[in-house]
Design a protein around this motif. Structure first.
Motif, PDB file in Angstrom:
ATOM      1  N   VAL A  25      19.551  39.475  46.765  1.00  0.00           N
ATOM      2  CA  VAL A  25      18.399  40.341  46.488  1.00  0.00           C
ATOM      3  C   VAL A  25      18.708  41.408  45.438  1.00  0.00           C
ATOM      4  O   VAL A  25      17.794  42.065  44.951  1.00  0.00           O
ATOM      5  CB  VAL A  25      17.871  41.016  47.771  1.00  0.00           C
ATOM      6  CG1 VAL A  25      17.344  39.970  48.744  1.00  0.00           C
ATOM      7  CG2 VAL A  25      18.933  41.898  48.423  1.00  0.00           C
ATOM      8  N   ARG A  26      19.970  41.560  45.078  1.00  0.00           N
ATOM      9  CA  ARG A  26      20.333  42.509  44.021  1.00  0.00           C
ATOM     10  C   ARG A  26      20.019  41.967  42.634  1.00  0.00           C
ATOM     11  O   ARG A  26      20.085  42.709  41.650  1.00  0.00           O
ATOM     12  CB  ARG A  26      21.823  42.848  44.126  1.00  0.00           C
ATOM     13  CG  ARG A  26      22.208  43.527  45.447  1.00  0.00           C
ATOM     14  CD  ARG A  26      23.717  43.576  45.621  1.00  0.00           C
ATOM     15  NE  ARG A  26      24.285  42.231  45.718  1.00  0.00           N
ATOM     16  CZ  ARG A  26      25.562  41.973  45.955  1.00  0.00           C
ATOM     17  NH1 ARG A  26      26.410  42.982  46.129  1.00  0.00           N
ATOM     18  NH2 ARG A  26      26.005  40.730  46.037  1.00  0.00           N
ATOM     19  N   ASP A  27      19.683  40.691  42.558  1.00  0.00           N
ATOM     20  CA  ASP A  27      19.375  40.010  41.293  1.00  0.00           C
ATOM     21  C   ASP A  27      17.861  39.904  41.156  1.00  0.00           C
ATOM     22  O   ASP A  27      17.225  39.063  41.783  1.00  0.00           O
ATOM     23  CB  ASP A  27      20.023  38.622  41.304  1.00  0.00           C
ATOM     24  CG  ASP A  27      19.822  37.856  40.011  1.00  0.00           C
ATOM     25  OD1 ASP A  27      18.879  38.169  39.248  1.00  0.00           O
ATOM     26  OD2 ASP A  27      20.611  36.921  39.773  1.00  0.00           O
ATOM     27  N   ARG A  28      17.282  40.754  40.318  1.00  0.00           N
ATOM     28  CA  ARG A  28      15.817  40.813  40.232  1.00  0.00           C
ATOM     29  C   ARG A  28      15.214  39.491  39.768  1.00  0.00           C
ATOM     30  O   ARG A  28      14.181  39.057  40.291  1.00  0.00           O
ATOM     31  CB  ARG A  28      15.387  41.936  39.293  1.00  0.00           C
ATOM     32  CG  ARG A  28      13.873  42.102  39.259  1.00  0.00           C
ATOM     33  CD  ARG A  28      13.428  43.398  38.649  1.00  0.00           C
ATOM     34  NE  ARG A  28      12.034  43.666  38.973  1.00  0.00           N
ATOM     35  CZ  ARG A  28      11.456  44.851  38.858  1.00  0.00           C
ATOM     36  NH1 ARG A  28      12.157  45.888  38.450  1.00  0.00           N
ATOM     37  NH2 ARG A  28      10.187  45.019  39.174  1.00  0.00           N
ATOM     38  N   ALA A  29      15.838  38.853  38.792  1.00  0.00           N
ATOM     39  CA  ALA A  29      15.309  37.574  38.304  1.00  0.00           C
ATOM     40  C   ALA A  29      15.326  36.526  39.407  1.00  0.00           C
ATOM     41  O   ALA A  29      14.394  35.719  39.545  1.00  0.00           O
ATOM     42  CB  ALA A  29      16.115  37.100  37.096  1.00  0.00           C
ATOM     43  N   ALA A  30      16.381  36.531  40.219  1.00  0.00           N
ATOM     44  CA  ALA A  30      16.472  35.572  41.321  1.00  0.00           C
ATOM     45  C   ALA A  30      15.413  35.844  42.373  1.00  0.00           C
ATOM     46  O   ALA A  30      14.829  34.907  42.939  1.00  0.00           O
ATOM     47  CB  ALA A  30      17.869  35.624  41.937  1.00  0.00           C
ATOM     48  N   VAL A  31      15.149  37.108  42.647  1.00  0.00           N
ATOM     49  CA  VAL A  31      14.104  37.466  43.611  1.00  0.00           C
ATOM     50  C   VAL A  31      12.746  36.989  43.108  1.00  0.00           C
ATOM     51  O   VAL A  31      11.973  36.366  43.851  1.00  0.00           O
ATOM     52  CB  VAL A  31      14.085  38.990  43.862  1.00  0.00           C
ATOM     53  CG1 VAL A  31      12.838  39.389  44.652  1.00  0.00           C
ATOM     54  CG2 VAL A  31      15.343  39.419  44.607  1.00  0.00           C
ATOM     55  N   ASP A  32      12.442  37.271  41.854  1.00  0.00           N
ATOM     56  CA  ASP A  32      11.165  36.828  41.278  1.00  0.00           C
ATOM     57  C   ASP A  32      11.021  35.316  41.381  1.00  0.00           C
ATOM     58  O   ASP A  32       9.962  34.794  41.754  1.00  0.00           O
ATOM     59  CB  ASP A  32      11.075  37.254  39.812  1.00  0.00           C
ATOM     60  CG  ASP A  32      10.800  38.732  39.635  1.00  0.00           C
ATOM     61  OD1 ASP A  32      10.340  39.384  40.595  1.00  0.00           O
ATOM     62  OD2 ASP A  32      11.043  39.249  38.531  1.00  0.00           O
TER      63      ASP A  32
END
Length: 251
Positions: free
Chosen positions: A65-72
């Motif tokens: 969840v610290r990776d914004r692109a991965a969350v999106d």
């Protein structure tokens, strides 16, 4: 009889164990299809299997969840797969500090805030983006009694106070779009995160007596609160940090 989340589409972070796993399973039992995410892929897959083996519908995603692109991407994938997103439980977080950690330890502080604050903010933004378009949705964030008191170190305590603030800010931001945003504030709960402490009988007794009910909570008890906040039974509740704490904050 239909469940509280019948035909809902749910997204859960930190769902590989503890409160997250209990909530993903509870959501499925109440009729939701669940996207199960966790930093540890094997744990997420195990939770998804548990749901599927019980007759529910779920799939697993490895997610930091610290990776914004991965969350999106993870949230977009839920909508691509099932057509929409109805409810989300932003539960992923860490507790790095111990009683021996010096107050203000920068590494512990920054590591805690990255997961507990950045991760929650990224998830809210991604989820609300879809829910606002649909003009409906419910988001629940995991805070803590540490977010309503001075319990714990500065990283954990500060980050959980921030989650309560994020919750209230997001509730105001998306209220007109019929997107509700609330938080749960658990007391000491029996989970893998607390196993290190509670394996010592004296420590376990101390943790229990912190609560007027004189016991630690169960993960399912927090899960039930999350299910309620995601359901139509909570349709006029937003911006609220709900204590699930055996009376801890009432002392």
């Amino acid at each position: 009889m239909a469940g509280l989340l019948e035909d809902r589409i749910a997204f859960v972070t930190g769902a590989g164990s503890g409160i997250g796993r209990a909530t993903a399973i509870a959501m499925a039992q109440e009729g939701a299809k669940v996207a199960v995410t966790d930093l540890v892929a094997e744990w997420a897959e195990e939770t998804a299997r548990m749901i599927i083996d019980a007759g529910g519908e779920a799939y697993a995603v490895q997610l930091d969840v610290r990776d914004r692109a991965a969350v999106d991407a993870a949230v977009d994938a839920v909508v691509a797969r099932w057509g929409r997103l109805d409810c989300a439980f932003n539960n992923a977080g860490v507790s790095i500090e111990t009683m021996m950690t010096p107050w203000g330890d920068n590494d512990a502080f920054e590591g805690t805030f990255a997961a507990n604050c950045d991760g929650v903010m990224y998830c809210i933004a991604a989820e609300a983006r879809h829910m606002a378009k649909a003009k409906r949705g419910a988001i629940v964030n995991t805070a803590s009694v540490a977010g309503m008191s001075g319990l714990s170190g500065p990283g954990y305590c500060g980050s959980k106070h921030a989650v309560v603030g994020f919750t209230r800010s997001a509730a105001m931001r998306w209220a007109a779009d019929n997107v509700r945003v609330n938080a749960v504030c658990p007391g000491a709960i029996v989970t893998p995160m607390t196993d290190v402490t509670t394996s010592d009988p004296q420590a376990a007794a101390f943790m229990a007596q912190m609560h007027p009910m004189n016991r630690m909570g169960e993960a399912r008890e927090v899960a039930d609160a999350v299910v309620f906040l995601c359901s139509d039974k909570a349709s006029f509740i937003t911006g609220h940090p709900l204590a699930v704490d055996g009376g801890f904050l009432a002392r």
